[in-house]
Design a protein around this motif. Structure first.
Motif, PDB file in Angstrom:
ATOM      1  N   GLU A  55       0.838  -1.204   0.000  1.00 29.05           N
ATOM      2  CA  GLU A  55       0.000   0.000   0.000  1.00 29.05           C
ATOM      3  C   GLU A  55       0.872   1.253   0.000  1.00 29.05           C
ATOM      4  N   PRO A  56       0.501   2.281  -0.765  1.00 24.18           N
ATOM      5  CA  PRO A  56       1.294   3.511  -0.773  1.00 24.18           C
ATOM      6  C   PRO A  56       1.195   4.248   0.562  1.00 24.18           C
ATOM      7  N   VAL A  57       2.361   4.677   1.067  1.00 24.54           N
ATOM      8  CA  VAL A  57       2.408   5.418   2.329  1.00 24.54           C
ATOM      9  C   VAL A  57       3.136   6.747   2.181  1.00 24.54           C
ATOM     10  N   GLY A  58       3.695   7.014   1.009  1.00 23.82           N
ATOM     11  CA  GLY A  58       4.384   8.274   0.778  1.00 23.82           C
ATOM     12  C   GLY A  58       4.909   8.355  -0.634  1.00 23.82           C
ATOM     13  N   PHE A  59       5.393   9.541  -0.976  1.00 21.89           N
ATOM     14  CA  PHE A  59       6.018   9.722  -2.282  1.00 21.89           C
ATOM     15  C   PHE A  59       7.243  10.587  -2.139  1.00 21.89           C
ATOM     16  N   ILE A  60       8.147  10.435  -3.093  1.00 18.02           N
ATOM     17  CA  ILE A  60       9.342  11.263  -3.152  1.00 18.02           C
ATOM     18  C   ILE A  60       9.651  11.530  -4.613  1.00 18.02           C
ATOM     19  N   GLY A  61      10.073  12.739  -4.884  1.00 18.78           N
ATOM     20  CA  GLY A  61      10.440  13.115  -6.230  1.00 18.78           C
ATOM     21  C   GLY A  61      11.656  14.010  -6.213  1.00 18.78           C
ATOM     22  N   VAL A  62      12.347  14.055  -7.315  1.00 22.03           N
ATOM     23  CA  VAL A  62      13.507  14.929  -7.447  1.00 22.03           C
ATOM     24  C   VAL A  62      13.385  15.670  -8.773  1.00 22.03           C
ATOM     25  N   MET A  63      13.292  16.987  -8.664  1.00 19.49           N
ATOM     26  CA  MET A  63      13.233  17.853  -9.832  1.00 19.49           C
ATOM     27  C   MET A  63      14.416  18.810  -9.763  1.00 19.49           C
ATOM     28  N   LYS A  64      15.299  18.733 -10.749  1.00 20.72           N
ATOM     29  CA  LYS A  64      16.497  19.583 -10.781  1.00 20.72           C
ATOM     30  C   LYS A  64      17.279  19.460  -9.471  1.00 20.72           C
ATOM     31  N   ASP A  65      17.470  18.246  -8.996  1.00 23.79           N
ATOM     32  CA  ASP A  65      18.194  17.911  -7.763  1.00 23.79           C
ATOM     33  C   ASP A  65      17.532  18.427  -6.490  1.00 23.79           C
ATOM     34  N   ASP A  66      16.288  18.868  -6.566  1.00 24.50           N
ATOM     35  CA  ASP A  66      15.524  19.318  -5.401  1.00 24.50           C
ATOM     36  C   ASP A  66      14.537  18.222  -5.013  1.00 24.50           C
ATOM     37  N   ILE A  67      14.648  17.735  -3.780  1.00 31.38           N
ATOM     38  CA  ILE A  67      13.818  16.629  -3.310  1.00 31.38           C
ATOM     39  C   ILE A  67      12.462  17.133  -2.846  1.00 31.38           C
ATOM     40  N   ARG A  68      11.411  16.443  -3.267  1.00 32.45           N
ATOM     41  CA  ARG A  68      10.035  16.666  -2.805  1.00 32.45           C
ATOM     42  C   ARG A  68       9.611  15.393  -2.096  1.00 32.45           C
TER      43      ARG A  68
END
Length: 120
Positions: A55-68
């Motif tokens: 089950e999904p419990v979170g997300f993470i992304g990286v745009m232009k080396d900036d972590i979300r």
């Protein structure tokens, strides 16, 4: 826990979580379903989902080396954020964070994962 590439089936989870959580740099934004679909169709390669027992419990992304980063409230305080951060730097070793000064939870997660961040 496992970190997997985002799939279209997760887009709505991310949208609802993003809309419900304070602490992002752009506040008071209500992302619509169509806006989320358009954004993710362009940027899905930059995002991952954390699954706990499938089950999904979170997300993470990286745009232009900036972590979300965002963890579902039911999973906060259980190491999900730290896990996602440690996993994402294996994929994007130059990634760092920009964190709002009052977002103590994110600061702690970045510190536990030993990832540099900037307070804004």
């Amino acid at each position: 826990m496992e970190l997997v590439s985002i799939k279209e089936e997760h887009y709505e989870f991310v949208r609802l979580l993003r809309n419900s959580q304070p602490g992002f740099l752009t506040l008071n934004v209500n992302i619509t379903h169509s806006q989320q679909l358009e954004y993710m169709n362009k940027n899905h390669r930059n995002y991952h989902i954390c699954l706990l027992y499938g089950e999904p419990v979170g997300f993470i992304g990286v745009m232009k080396d900036d972590i979300r980063l965002c963890t579902h409230p039911d999973a906060q305080g259980k190491g999900v954020g730290t896990f996602m951060l440690k996993e994402i730097v294996k994929i994007r070793p130059n990634a760092t964070g920009r964190i709002l000064k009052d977002n103590i939870a994110s600061q702690k997660a970045f510190e536990k994962a030993n990832i540099p961040y900037e307070l804004i």
